[in-house]
Design an enzyme around this catalytic site. Structure first.
Site, short mmCIF file in Angstrom:
data_model
loop_
_atom_site.label_atom_id
_atom_site.label_comp_id
_atom_site.label_asym_id
_atom_site.label_seq_id
_atom_site.Cartn_x
_atom_site.Cartn_y
_atom_site.Cartn_z
N GLY A 134 5.93 1.60 3.39
CA GLY A 134 7.36 1.63 3.71
C GLY A 134 8.27 1.14 2.58
O GLY A 134 9.47 0.94 2.80
N LYS A 135 7.74 0.99 1.38
CA LYS A 135 8.51 0.43 0.26
C LYS A 135 9.76 1.25 -0.05
O LYS A 135 10.86 0.71 -0.14
CB LYS A 135 7.63 0.37 -1.02
CG LYS A 135 6.37 -0.46 -0.86
CD LYS A 135 5.54 -0.47 -2.14
CE LYS A 135 5.04 0.89 -2.56
NZ LYS A 135 4.09 1.52 -1.60
N THR A 136 9.59 2.56 -0.23
CA THR A 136 10.72 3.40 -0.62
C THR A 136 11.79 3.41 0.47
O THR A 136 12.99 3.27 0.18
CB THR A 136 10.24 4.85 -0.87
OG1 THR A 136 9.13 4.81 -1.76
CG2 THR A 136 11.34 5.71 -1.45
N SER A 140 2.06 -1.46 -7.22
CA SER A 140 1.76 -2.65 -8.03
C SER A 140 0.64 -3.48 -7.41
O SER A 140 0.89 -4.59 -6.91
CB SER A 140 3.02 -3.49 -8.29
OG SER A 140 3.87 -3.58 -7.18
N LEU A 190 0.83 -1.21 0.00
CA LEU A 190 0.00 0.00 0.00
C LEU A 190 0.86 1.26 0.00
O LEU A 190 2.00 1.23 0.49
CB LEU A 190 -0.86 0.02 1.28
CG LEU A 190 -2.04 -0.93 1.34
CD1 LEU A 190 -2.58 -0.98 2.77
CD2 LEU A 190 -3.14 -0.49 0.37
N PRO A 191 0.33 2.38 -0.49
CA PRO A 191 1.03 3.65 -0.31
C PRO A 191 1.32 3.85 1.18
O PRO A 191 0.47 3.58 2.03
CB PRO A 191 0.03 4.70 -0.82
CG PRO A 191 -0.86 3.96 -1.78
CD PRO A 191 -0.93 2.55 -1.25
N ALA A 192 2.54 4.29 1.47
CA ALA A 192 3.00 4.57 2.85
C ALA A 192 3.26 3.31 3.67
O ALA A 192 3.48 3.40 4.88
CB ALA A 192 2.04 5.49 3.60
N1 LIG Z 1 -4.50 6.97 -7.25
C1 LIG Z 1 -3.35 6.64 -6.68
N2 LIG Z 1 -3.16 5.35 -6.25
C2 LIG Z 1 -1.99 5.01 -5.67
N3 LIG Z 1 -0.94 5.85 -5.50
C3 LIG Z 1 -1.10 7.13 -5.93
C4 LIG Z 1 -2.29 7.57 -6.53
N4 LIG Z 1 -2.15 8.89 -6.84
C5 LIG Z 1 -0.92 9.25 -6.46
N5 LIG Z 1 -0.28 8.20 -5.90
C6 LIG Z 1 1.12 8.25 -5.42
O1 LIG Z 1 1.88 7.60 -6.42
C7 LIG Z 1 2.63 6.53 -5.87
C8 LIG Z 1 2.30 5.20 -6.56
O2 LIG Z 1 3.05 5.06 -7.72
P1 LIG Z 1 3.40 3.63 -8.26
O3 LIG Z 1 4.05 3.82 -9.57
O4 LIG Z 1 4.13 2.90 -7.21
O5 LIG Z 1 1.94 2.98 -8.41
S1 LIG Z 1 1.50 1.72 -9.28
O6 LIG Z 1 2.47 0.65 -9.03
O7 LIG Z 1 1.48 2.13 -10.68
O8 LIG Z 1 0.17 1.35 -8.80
C9 LIG Z 1 2.22 6.40 -4.43
O9 LIG Z 1 3.46 6.49 -3.79
P2 LIG Z 1 3.92 5.58 -2.60
O10 LIG Z 1 3.28 6.26 -1.45
O11 LIG Z 1 5.41 5.75 -2.66
O12 LIG Z 1 3.49 4.18 -2.78
C10 LIG Z 1 1.33 7.56 -4.12
O13 LIG Z 1 2.00 8.47 -3.29
N1 LIG Z 2 9.42 0.01 9.90
C1 LIG Z 2 9.24 0.91 8.96
N2 LIG Z 2 9.62 0.65 7.69
C2 LIG Z 2 9.45 1.57 6.71
N3 LIG Z 2 8.88 2.79 6.90
C3 LIG Z 2 8.48 3.10 8.15
C4 LIG Z 2 8.63 2.19 9.22
N4 LIG Z 2 8.15 2.77 10.33
C5 LIG Z 2 7.71 3.98 9.98
N5 LIG Z 2 7.91 4.21 8.67
C6 LIG Z 2 7.55 5.45 7.98
O1 LIG Z 2 6.51 5.17 7.07
C7 LIG Z 2 6.63 6.03 5.92
C8 LIG Z 2 6.69 5.15 4.70
O2 LIG Z 2 6.86 5.94 3.58
P1 LIG Z 2 7.49 5.38 2.24
O3 LIG Z 2 8.76 4.64 2.51
O4 LIG Z 2 7.52 6.51 1.26
O5 LIG Z 2 6.40 4.28 1.83
P2 LIG Z 2 5.89 3.87 0.39
O6 LIG Z 2 7.07 3.97 -0.54
O7 LIG Z 2 5.39 2.47 0.58
O8 LIG Z 2 4.82 4.85 0.07
C9 LIG Z 2 7.90 6.85 6.10
O9 LIG Z 2 7.55 8.11 6.62
C10 LIG Z 2 8.67 6.02 7.13
O10 LIG Z 2 9.54 6.82 7.91
#
Ligand SMILES: Nc1ncnc2c1ncn2[C@@H]1O[C@H](COP(=O)(O)OS(=O)(=O)O)[C@@H](OP(=O)(O)O)[C@H]1O
Ligand SMILES: Nc1ncnc2c1ncn2[C@@H]1O[C@H](COP(=O)(O)OP(=O)(O)O)[C@@H](O)[C@H]1O
Length: 192
Positions: free
Chosen positions: A19-21, A88, A15-17
């Protein structure tokens, strides 16, 4: 610098957030310090550079991710460790990605897991808040599905484990896939 004949693709999904990045960057740092060549392909970066026109419909995500799969494949077949971090969200697309990569390099599906409520609480970019107000359509976890992996090669729990613990586990799994041994010690199976 270590020279691998063939690399590996570790594909982080979640899911977004979740912790992937954060985990991708920490893992890359760890592997680079051991002398490996590593590339990180991250959703935000790829969408800014290689795929600036990609949107978030199912078909747009699919095209975006399949392009990334081909890039990852090319890098991995030239000895680079590739860590990909993308939401994904669809199982069938992840299967297609795996198929593309596995023709030339090992592929690890890595499920980066945190419950949706925790991701909403973290919300580092404020996108969940906007999605929950109905301002973003097709937002994964809110208005678009996330299909968890059924049989991932590795699960990283980002609530129970720290970033460093997860990076260590992922690095170890990558080295195992490379046949490099758990600690990546010099001379433990690197290609000549
Ligand atoms: N509609 C919608 N759904 C999901 N995510 C959204 C959307 N709009 C913007 N974002 C932001 O874009 C990041 C996702 O990009 P990705 O290329 O990883 O997505 S995907 O694999 O094509 O589904 C994702 O970043 P991460 O938080 O790093 O996962 C979001 O911050
Ligand atoms: N154990 C953990 N592993 C990864 N991220 C964590 C963890 N605990 C807290 N976080 C926080 O969660 C957030 C994840 O953001 P991000 O890495 O950008 O996730 P994603 O790429 O899945 O959107 C960051 O602010 C990070 O500091």
């Amino acid at each position: 610098m270590r020279c691998l004949e063939r690399g590996v693709v570790a594909w982080l999904t979640g899911l977004p957030a979740s912790g992937k990045t954060t985990i991708a960057l920490a893992t890359a740092k760890r592997l680079r310090s051991l002398g490996y060549r590593v590339e990180v392909l991250d959703g935000d970066w790829v969408r800014k550079t290689i795929n600036p026109d990609a949107g978030y419909t199912r078909e747009e995500r699919r095209r975006h991710l399949l392009r990334v799969a081909w890039i990852a494949r090319l890098l991995a077949r030239n000895g680079v460790i590739v860590v990909c971090s993308f939401v994904s969200p669809y199982r069938d697309v992840r299967r297609e990605v795996r198929r593309i990569v596995e023709e030339e390099a090992p592929f690890l599906e890595v499920y980066v897991h945190a419950p949706l409520e925790e991701c909403i609480r973290r919300d580092p970019k404020g996108l969940y808040r906007r999605a929950l107000r109905g301002e973003i359509s097709h937002f994964t976890g809110v208005s678009d599905p996330y299909e968890p992996p059924e049989n991932p090669d590795l699960v990283l729990d980002t609530v129970r484990n720290t970033v460093e613990e997860n990076a260590e586990r992922l690095a170890a799994r990558i080295l195992e896939a490379l046949g490099e041994g758990a600690r990546g010690s010099p001379g433990s199976g690197a290609s000549p």
